[in-house]
Motif scaffolding. Structure first.
Motif, mmCIF file in Angstrom:
data_model
loop_
_atom_site.group_PDB
_atom_site.id
_atom_site.type_symbol
_atom_site.label_atom_id
_atom_site.label_comp_id
_atom_site.label_asym_id
_atom_site.label_seq_id
_atom_site.Cartn_x
_atom_site.Cartn_y
_atom_site.Cartn_z
ATOM 1 N N ASN A 19 -9.868 0.933 -9.250
ATOM 2 C CA ASN A 19 -8.634 1.717 -9.241
ATOM 3 C C ASN A 19 -8.035 1.748 -7.831
ATOM 4 O OD1 ASN A 19 -6.790 3.546 -10.733
ATOM 5 N ND2 ASN A 19 -7.541 5.038 -9.255
ATOM 6 N N GLN A 20 -8.873 1.875 -6.818
ATOM 7 C CA GLN A 20 -8.390 1.862 -5.440
ATOM 8 C C GLN A 20 -7.761 0.516 -5.103
ATOM 9 O OE1 GLN A 20 -8.524 4.490 -2.869
ATOM 10 N NE2 GLN A 20 -6.963 3.033 -2.197
ATOM 11 N N ASP A 24 -3.993 -0.060 -3.975
ATOM 12 C CA ASP A 24 -3.675 -0.749 -2.729
ATOM 13 C C ASP A 24 -2.699 -1.896 -2.990
ATOM 14 O OD1 ASP A 24 -5.420 0.956 -1.400
ATOM 15 O OD2 ASP A 24 -7.024 -0.541 -1.230
ATOM 16 N N HIS A 29 -1.029 5.551 -4.358
ATOM 17 C CA HIS A 29 -2.270 6.327 -4.248
ATOM 18 C C HIS A 29 -3.032 6.129 -5.567
ATOM 19 C CE1 HIS A 29 -4.836 9.886 -4.230
ATOM 20 N NE2 HIS A 29 -4.683 9.883 -2.923
ATOM 21 N N PRO A 30 -4.359 6.125 -5.556
ATOM 22 C CA PRO A 30 -5.115 5.963 -6.805
ATOM 23 C C PRO A 30 -4.741 6.987 -7.884
ATOM 24 C CG PRO A 30 -6.578 5.721 -4.937
ATOM 25 C CD PRO A 30 -5.244 6.166 -4.382
#
Length: 152
Positions: A19-20, A24, A29-30
Motif C-alpha cells: 500500500n505504501q 508513493d 498518502h497510504p
C-alpha cells in the motif's frame, strides 16, 4: 497455529508495504489510497462524516484527507441536492478510471493466485476476509477506546 500466525503477520506487513509503494507511486498518502478504494465501493457520494466512518479517522482528519484528494483531482465537493447545507464528496470519474486502470494492471497477478482454488476454497477465503474485516473494525474500536491501555 504458530505457522498461521507467522504467515498472517507477514501478510499484513506485506500489504502495508505494498500500500505504501502504491501511494508513493501515485504521490498520495497510504490512507488516501485506502480512502479512494473505499469510496469506489460506495454507490453514491458521501459526507465527510461517512469518510470518517469508512477510514476510522476523526472528522477533522477526514476533512484534511478530502482536501488532499480534492487537490490531487480524485474527488470533488458538491452540495447535496436535497439539503443544500450538506456537502457531499464525489469521486471524479475520469481520475477514478485512471486509478482503476492502474489497479487492473496490478490485480492481474493477484487474480492468478486464485486460479488454483475451487469454489469451496474461494468461499472459505472470502468468508475469512469478511470476518477479518469485521474483527479489524472491532479491534480498531477497542484500540481507540483505550481498552488496551490497562495492564492485565
Amino acid at each position: 497455529m504458530s505457522r498461521l500466525h507467522g504467515e498472517a503477520r507477514r501478510y499484513m506487513a506485506s500489504y502495508a508495504l505494498f500500500n505504501q509503494a502504491v501511494a508513493d507511486r501515485l504521490g498520495l498518502h497510504p490512507t488516501d489510497v485506502q480512502c479512494l478504494n473505499l469510496l469506489s465501493l460506495e454507490r453514491e457520494p458521501v459526507t465527510i462524516g461517512r469518510v470518517a466512518e469508512l477510514t476510522g479517522l476523526t472528522t477533522g482528519s477526514a476533512t484534511r484527507l478530502v482536501d488532499r484528494l480534492e487537490r490531487a483531482g480524485y474527488v470533488r465537493r458538491e452540495r447535496d441536492a436535497e439539503d443544500r447545507r450538506r456537502v457531499m464528496v464525489a469521486p471524479e470519474p475520469e481520475k477514478m478510471a485512471e486509478l482503476g486502470a492502474f489497479w487492473q494492471r496490478l490485480n492481474g497477478a493477484w487474480g492468478g493466485l486464485f486460479d488454483a482454488y475451487g469454489d469451496t476454497e474461494i468461499t472459505l477465503i472470502t468468508d475469512y476476509m469478511r470476518r477479518s474485516v469485521e474483527l479489524s473494525v472491532t479491534q480498531v474500536e477497542r484500540l481507540r477506546s483505550g481498552e488496551f491501555d490497562q495492564a492485565g
